[in-house]
Design a protein around this motif. Structure first.
Motif, short mmCIF file in Angstrom:
data_model
loop_
_atom_site.label_atom_id
_atom_site.label_comp_id
_atom_site.label_asym_id
_atom_site.label_seq_id
_atom_site.Cartn_x
_atom_site.Cartn_y
_atom_site.Cartn_z
N ALA A 1 76.37 -32.29 63.74
CA ALA A 1 75.31 -32.99 63.01
C ALA A 1 75.86 -33.48 61.68
O ALA A 1 76.62 -32.78 61.01
N VAL A 2 75.48 -34.68 61.31
CA VAL A 2 75.86 -35.29 60.04
C VAL A 2 74.57 -35.60 59.31
O VAL A 2 73.64 -36.15 59.90
N SER A 3 74.52 -35.25 58.03
CA SER A 3 73.30 -35.47 57.25
C SER A 3 73.65 -36.05 55.88
O SER A 3 74.46 -35.47 55.15
N ASN A 4 73.03 -37.18 55.57
CA ASN A 4 73.20 -37.83 54.26
C ASN A 4 74.67 -37.99 53.87
O ASN A 4 75.06 -37.72 52.74
N LEU A 5 75.49 -38.44 54.81
CA LEU A 5 76.92 -38.52 54.58
C LEU A 5 77.32 -39.82 53.89
O LEU A 5 76.96 -40.90 54.33
N VAL A 6 78.03 -39.68 52.80
CA VAL A 6 78.66 -40.80 52.10
C VAL A 6 80.14 -40.52 52.10
O VAL A 6 80.58 -39.50 51.56
N LEU A 7 80.92 -41.39 52.73
CA LEU A 7 82.37 -41.23 52.75
C LEU A 7 82.96 -42.02 51.61
O LEU A 7 82.57 -43.17 51.37
N ARG A 8 83.88 -41.40 50.90
CA ARG A 8 84.51 -42.06 49.76
C ARG A 8 86.01 -42.09 49.93
O ARG A 8 86.60 -41.21 50.54
N ALA A 9 86.63 -43.10 49.33
CA ALA A 9 88.09 -43.19 49.29
C ALA A 9 88.59 -42.21 48.23
O ALA A 9 87.83 -41.71 47.40
N VAL A 10 89.87 -41.94 48.26
CA VAL A 10 90.48 -41.03 47.30
C VAL A 10 90.20 -41.49 45.87
O VAL A 10 89.99 -40.68 44.98
N ASN A 11 90.14 -42.80 45.65
CA ASN A 11 89.89 -43.34 44.31
C ASN A 11 88.40 -43.38 43.96
O ASN A 11 88.01 -44.00 42.99
N ASP A 12 87.55 -42.73 44.78
CA ASP A 12 86.13 -42.57 44.52
C ASP A 12 85.27 -43.78 44.87
O ASP A 12 84.09 -43.79 44.58
N GLY A 13 85.83 -44.80 45.49
CA GLY A 13 85.00 -45.92 45.94
C GLY A 13 84.34 -45.60 47.27
O GLY A 13 84.93 -44.95 48.13
N ASP A 14 83.08 -46.01 47.46
CA ASP A 14 82.39 -45.76 48.73
C ASP A 14 83.08 -46.50 49.86
O ASP A 14 83.42 -47.67 49.73
N VAL A 15 83.29 -45.79 50.96
CA VAL A 15 83.86 -46.39 52.17
C VAL A 15 82.75 -46.69 53.16
O VAL A 15 82.69 -47.76 53.74
N ALA A 16 81.85 -45.71 53.36
CA ALA A 16 80.77 -45.89 54.33
C ALA A 16 79.64 -44.92 54.06
O ALA A 16 79.85 -43.85 53.50
N ARG A 17 78.45 -45.32 54.46
CA ARG A 17 77.29 -44.43 54.47
C ARG A 17 76.91 -44.26 55.93
O ARG A 17 76.78 -45.24 56.65
N VAL A 18 76.75 -43.01 56.33
CA VAL A 18 76.49 -42.71 57.74
C VAL A 18 75.08 -42.15 57.86
O VAL A 18 74.75 -41.16 57.21
N PRO A 19 74.25 -42.79 58.68
CA PRO A 19 72.90 -42.26 58.87
C PRO A 19 72.97 -40.90 59.55
O PRO A 19 73.99 -40.51 60.11
N ASP A 20 71.88 -40.18 59.49
CA ASP A 20 71.84 -38.87 60.14
C ASP A 20 72.20 -39.04 61.61
O ASP A 20 71.77 -39.98 62.27
N LEU A 21 72.99 -38.10 62.08
CA LEU A 21 73.54 -38.19 63.43
C LEU A 21 73.56 -36.79 64.01
O LEU A 21 73.89 -35.82 63.31
N ARG A 22 73.22 -36.66 65.29
CA ARG A 22 73.24 -35.35 65.95
C ARG A 22 73.79 -35.56 67.36
O ARG A 22 73.27 -36.38 68.12
#
Length: 80
Positions: free
Chosen positions: A16-37
């Motif tokens: 399950a993934v909840s409120n996931l925001v993936l960021r690059a090492v330099n702190d820039g947003d890469v992706a926002r992932v909706p809740d997933l199960r």
């Protein structure tokens, strides 16, 4: 800044993934992932252009990408 993706053990053997925001090492947003199960045996297609966060998502589920915020729950013995 300073937040990390939180990993928890799944009580029901689901991923399950909840409120996931993936960021690059330099702190820039890469992706926002909706809740997933995902239940055991489920299949999913992760699709998108280069740089959209597909590999980061799989790494986050595997527990080897901690840059971002949100929660990933997974079975302790999960192999990604």
């Amino acid at each position: 800044p300073g937040m990390a993706i939180r990993l928890t053990a799944s009580p029901d053997n689901h991923v399950a993934v909840s409120n996931l925001v993936l960021r690059a090492v330099n702190d820039g947003d890469v992706a926002r992932v909706p809740d997933l199960r995902l239940a055991p045996g489920d299949r999913v297609l992760v699709n998108g252009p280069s740089g959209s966060g597909k590999s980061c998502l799989l790494r986050a589920i595997a527990g080897i990408w901690r840059f971002g915020e949100g929660t990933v729950s997974r079975p302790p013995d999960l192999r990604v």
